[in-house]
Design a protein around this motif. Structure first.
Motif, PDB file in Angstrom:
ATOM      1  N   ASP A 169     -82.153 -57.155 -47.299  1.00  0.00           N
ATOM      2  CA  ASP A 169     -83.395 -56.426 -47.060  1.00  0.00           C
ATOM      3  C   ASP A 169     -83.935 -55.773 -48.325  1.00  0.00           C
ATOM      4  OD1 ASP A 169     -81.474 -54.514 -47.441  1.00  0.00           O
ATOM      5  OD2 ASP A 169     -81.792 -53.463 -45.535  1.00  0.00           O
ATOM      6  N   SER A 170     -83.469 -56.219 -49.499  1.00  0.00           N
ATOM      7  CA  SER A 170     -83.869 -55.658 -50.795  1.00  0.00           C
ATOM      8  C   SER A 170     -83.408 -54.216 -50.971  1.00  0.00           C
ATOM      9  CB  SER A 170     -85.389 -55.753 -51.004  1.00  0.00           C
ATOM     10  OG  SER A 170     -85.794 -57.097 -51.043  1.00  0.00           O
ATOM     11  N   TRP A 171     -82.490 -53.784 -50.139  1.00  0.00           N
ATOM     12  CA  TRP A 171     -81.952 -52.433 -50.304  1.00  0.00           C
ATOM     13  C   TRP A 171     -80.453 -52.365 -50.033  1.00  0.00           C
ATOM     14  CZ3 TRP A 171     -83.933 -48.292 -52.603  1.00  0.00           C
ATOM     15  CH2 TRP A 171     -83.188 -47.112 -52.526  1.00  0.00           C
ATOM     16  N   THR A 172     -80.010 -52.711 -48.832  1.00  0.00           N
ATOM     17  CA  THR A 172     -78.645 -52.445 -48.389  1.00  0.00           C
ATOM     18  C   THR A 172     -77.655 -53.458 -48.955  1.00  0.00           C
ATOM     19  OG1 THR A 172     -79.576 -51.594 -46.329  1.00  0.00           O
ATOM     20  CG2 THR A 172     -77.205 -51.998 -46.380  1.00  0.00           C
ATOM     21  N   ARG A 173     -76.762 -52.973 -49.810  1.00  0.00           N
ATOM     22  CA  ARG A 173     -75.726 -53.817 -50.388  1.00  0.00           C
ATOM     23  C   ARG A 173     -74.416 -53.626 -49.630  1.00  0.00           C
ATOM     24  NH1 ARG A 173     -76.664 -50.944 -56.117  1.00  0.00           N
ATOM     25  NH2 ARG A 173     -76.394 -49.224 -54.642  1.00  0.00           N
ATOM     26  N   GLU A 174     -73.552 -54.621 -49.691  1.00  0.00           N
ATOM     27  CA  GLU A 174     -72.211 -54.511 -49.133  1.00  0.00           C
ATOM     28  C   GLU A 174     -71.232 -54.501 -50.301  1.00  0.00           C
ATOM     29  OE1 GLU A 174     -71.152 -56.992 -45.881  1.00  0.00           O
ATOM     30  OE2 GLU A 174     -73.145 -56.890 -44.956  1.00  0.00           O
ATOM     31  N   ILE A 175     -70.532 -53.369 -50.469  1.00  0.00           N
ATOM     32  CA  ILE A 175     -69.704 -53.147 -51.647  1.00  0.00           C
ATOM     33  C   ILE A 175     -68.308 -52.696 -51.215  1.00  0.00           C
ATOM     34  CG2 ILE A 175     -69.436 -51.808 -53.767  1.00  0.00           C
ATOM     35  CD1 ILE A 175     -72.511 -51.386 -53.692  1.00  0.00           C
ATOM     36  N   ARG A 176     -67.301 -53.357 -51.760  1.00  0.00           N
ATOM     37  CA  ARG A 176     -65.914 -52.952 -51.506  1.00  0.00           C
ATOM     38  C   ARG A 176     -65.289 -52.516 -52.827  1.00  0.00           C
ATOM     39  NH1 ARG A 176     -60.640 -55.707 -50.688  1.00  0.00           N
ATOM     40  NH2 ARG A 176     -61.600 -57.764 -51.022  1.00  0.00           N
ATOM     41  N   LEU A 234     -75.336 -41.454 -48.607  1.00  0.00           N
ATOM     42  CA  LEU A 234     -75.947 -41.155 -49.895  1.00  0.00           C
ATOM     43  C   LEU A 234     -76.773 -42.325 -50.422  1.00  0.00           C
ATOM     44  CD1 LEU A 234     -76.149 -39.178 -52.328  1.00  0.00           C
ATOM     45  CD2 LEU A 234     -74.108 -40.301 -53.250  1.00  0.00           C
ATOM     46  N   THR A 235     -76.243 -43.535 -50.339  1.00  0.00           N
ATOM     47  CA  THR A 235     -76.880 -44.672 -51.005  1.00  0.00           C
ATOM     48  C   THR A 235     -77.593 -45.633 -50.062  1.00  0.00           C
ATOM     49  OG1 THR A 235     -74.990 -46.189 -50.902  1.00  0.00           O
ATOM     50  CG2 THR A 235     -75.012 -44.578 -52.707  1.00  0.00           C
ATOM     51  N   GLY A 236     -77.291 -45.565 -48.769  1.00  0.00           N
ATOM     52  CA  GLY A 236     -77.884 -46.525 -47.835  1.00  0.00           C
ATOM     53  C   GLY A 236     -77.203 -47.873 -47.852  1.00  0.00           C
ATOM     54  N   ASP A 237     -76.060 -47.979 -48.528  1.00  0.00           N
ATOM     55  CA  ASP A 237     -75.310 -49.228 -48.588  1.00  0.00           C
ATOM     56  C   ASP A 237     -74.165 -49.201 -47.577  1.00  0.00           C
ATOM     57  OD1 ASP A 237     -76.749 -50.348 -50.909  1.00  0.00           O
ATOM     58  OD2 ASP A 237     -75.826 -48.667 -51.996  1.00  0.00           O
ATOM     59  N   ARG A 238     -73.424 -50.286 -47.514  1.00  0.00           N
ATOM     60  CA  ARG A 238     -72.239 -50.367 -46.658  1.00  0.00           C
ATOM     61  C   ARG A 238     -71.023 -50.487 -47.557  1.00  0.00           C
ATOM     62  NH1 ARG A 238     -74.868 -54.815 -42.462  1.00  0.00           N
ATOM     63  NH2 ARG A 238     -76.427 -53.399 -41.558  1.00  0.00           N
ATOM     64  N   TRP A 239     -70.262 -49.398 -47.584  1.00  0.00           N
ATOM     65  CA  TRP A 239     -69.112 -49.312 -48.475  1.00  0.00           C
ATOM     66  C   TRP A 239     -67.816 -49.527 -47.715  1.00  0.00           C
ATOM     67  CZ3 TRP A 239     -69.656 -48.190 -53.774  1.00  0.00           C
ATOM     68  CH2 TRP A 239     -70.939 -47.810 -54.174  1.00  0.00           C
ATOM     69  N   THR A 240     -66.868 -50.210 -48.360  1.00  0.00           N
ATOM     70  CA  THR A 240     -65.501 -50.342 -47.865  1.00  0.00           C
ATOM     71  C   THR A 240     -64.584 -49.916 -49.001  1.00  0.00           C
ATOM     72  OG1 THR A 240     -66.148 -52.220 -46.492  1.00  0.00           O
ATOM     73  CG2 THR A 240     -63.809 -51.907 -46.866  1.00  0.00           C
ATOM     74  N   LEU A 241     -63.566 -49.134 -48.689  1.00  0.00           N
ATOM     75  CA  LEU A 241     -62.694 -48.606 -49.738  1.00  0.00           C
ATOM     76  C   LEU A 241     -61.242 -48.909 -49.438  1.00  0.00           C
ATOM     77  CD1 LEU A 241     -64.943 -45.959 -49.043  1.00  0.00           C
ATOM     78  CD2 LEU A 241     -64.318 -45.756 -51.442  1.00  0.00           C
ATOM     79  N   GLY A 242     -60.546 -49.359 -50.471  1.00  0.00           N
ATOM     80  CA  GLY A 242     -59.115 -49.565 -50.387  1.00  0.00           C
ATOM     81  C   GLY A 242     -58.430 -48.836 -51.524  1.00  0.00           C
TER      82      GLY A 242
END
Length: 456
Positions: free
Chosen positions: A85-92, A117-125
């Motif tokens: 959508d030109s905005w929401t990134r998926e970041i791990r 905060l960023t409007g993205d979808r974060w995954t953390l390990g």
């Protein structure tokens, strides 16, 4: 759209295999490529904070490592090409830390705050650091006195942080100021303001930790950079908490920000979510306190000006004469370099972006009409009609429409303050938040009264 994985590494011997999915693009971030010294500003941060007599904890350093990966991902993965959508990134992120179990327990809090905060979808390990980096930080010698700083305060080079610094020093505090430098104009403003404070308060104890962190433009191969920097405040807060963890006492991380900007209610009803920044929103601040508590870091984040407009902050500054003297050195503009490439001028405030308008309104409120010493690219908003098809008129027109709507229905404020994000942590302050929003908008309304805007 591509999903991205950033894997944090500590040196050439850190070869642990990180499983990835077939649709994930993996980038390695080696924070200690030599196997000894840290890169990307971390090594300088460790040296500088030790020279100040502050010895952060290993978990405090973990937080700085996490923030480094967040900052790298946020600034080096372009939204335009790497999202649907030109905005929401998926970041791990895969982060080497000193105490993985402790970090795994707070992972839901971090994900919640970064998504917000960023409007993205974060995954953390989280994984253990390699054995050669089990303990990375020097430990304070028992014969050394604890550092004399009694608080930590963010120092961005903006007008609010300048007011916050003056108020702290005038009130007899001994703060450790925190700056993040990643852009030359901002860095220059920070240094100019801090040096001026040092010159003025020669008999007071205070210092500054300045961390410069940036990543090569081609850090993520084949992907452009990103200039929205919605995650920058995570790094800024993390530097503050890292420093605070070394004060050997309970600390408060002060975030000086006026209530109007902290709420940042969208002027346009269609401009919702992370399209408007959330860097000091109360929900985000509350999650930081939840995170610090979960990590066992003995500190709290606080905005002492949450119920003040920018004009009220300036008006109430504990040293009004010094503030007026230093106002031109502070930097509020969202794009301070645009005057240089558009008009061949030096770095200065444009005068018409959202933060410039709030700044102008605040200084007119505090100093009186015509007494703002700041140079603006557009010095007189009323000299001619401003073009609403260009940047010079867009924010002014948006403010005019929003202020007109509020004047007709002031009770809308009680609803609109909820638009940028949840206020579930602020239930006892809702009326005060609505009121500071109204007062802040009226400050700007007085500034732009009589300004004409139209499409050209």
């Amino acid at each position: 759209m591509r999903r991205h994985v950033l894997v944090g590494r500590f040196g050439p011997d850190d070869n642990i295999k990180v499983p990835t999915a077939t649709d994930e693009v993996t980038t390695q971030l080696d924070l200690a490529p030599s196997g000894e010294d840290f890169d990307y500003g971390l090594g300088h941060a460790l040296d500088d904070i030790k020279s100040l007599g502050v010895y952060p904890s290993e978990v405090g350093f973990d937080l700085l490592v996490l923030a480094s990966l967040v900052h790298a991902a946020d600034t080096r993965i372009a939204r335009a090409t790497e999202s649907q959508d030109s905005w929401t990134r998926e970041i791990r992120l895969v982060v080497p830390v000193s105490a993985p179990d402790r970090w795994i327990s707070v992972e839901p809090v971090i994900k919640r705050m970064l998504d917000f905060l960023t409007g993205d979808r974060w995954t953390l390990g989280f994984r253990s650091r390699p054995s050669s980096f089990t303990e990375t930080l020097p430990v304070r010698s028992p014969e050394l006195n604890a550092p004399s700083y009694d608080s930590v305060s963010l120092f961005s080079g903006g007008l609010d942080s300048l007011i916050g610094a003056i108020d702290l020093i005038e009130n007899g505090r001994s703060p450790l100021f925190i700056s993040h430098a990643g852009e030359s104009a901002t860095s220059a403003a920070q240094s100019t303001c801090f040096d001026a404070l040092k010159d003025h308060y020669t008999d007071r104890t205070f210092a500054r930790l300045r961390v410069w962190m940036s990543f090569p433009a081609d850090f993520v191969k084949g992907v452009g950079t990103e200039d929205t920097t919605r995650g920058r405040s995570f790094l800024f807060f993390a530097i503050g908490a890292f420093a605070g963890s070394g004060l050997n006492r309970s600390f408060t991380l002060l975030v000086p920000e006026n209530g109007l900007i902290a709420l940042n209610v969208p002027l346009d009803v269609l401009r919702l979510g992370s399209l408007s920044t959330r860097t000091t929103h109360p929900f985000y601040m509350a999650r930081w306190n939840e995170l610090l508590s979960g990590l066992g870091i003995n500190g709290r984040v606080q905005n002492p000006y949450w119920d003040k407009t920018k004009g009220e902050m300036a008006e109430g500054c504990a040293n009004a004469a010094l503030l007026k003297q230093l106002v031109p050195a502070s930097l509020s503009c969202s794009s301070p370099s645009k005057a240089r490439w558009r008009q061949g001028r030096s770095v200065e405030h444009c005068g018409y972006c959202l933060p410039c308008l709030i700044r102008r309104a605040a200084l007119e409120h505090a100093l009186g009409q015509g007494n703002d010493p700041t140079p603006y690219t557009v010095p007189d908003l009323k000299k001619r009609p401003l073009n609403t098809t260009q940047a010079e008129g867009q924010q002014v027109r948006s403010f005019q429409l929003a202020i007109d709507r509020l004047r007709k229905k002031p009770d809308l404020a009680k609803l609109l303050i909820h638009k940028p994000g949840p206020l579930s942590d602020e239930t006892s302050h809702l009326l005060a938040l609505a009121d500071v929003y109204l007062r802040g908008m009226e400050e700007v309304g007085r500034l732009i009264a009589g300004v004409k805007t139209r499409p050209h």
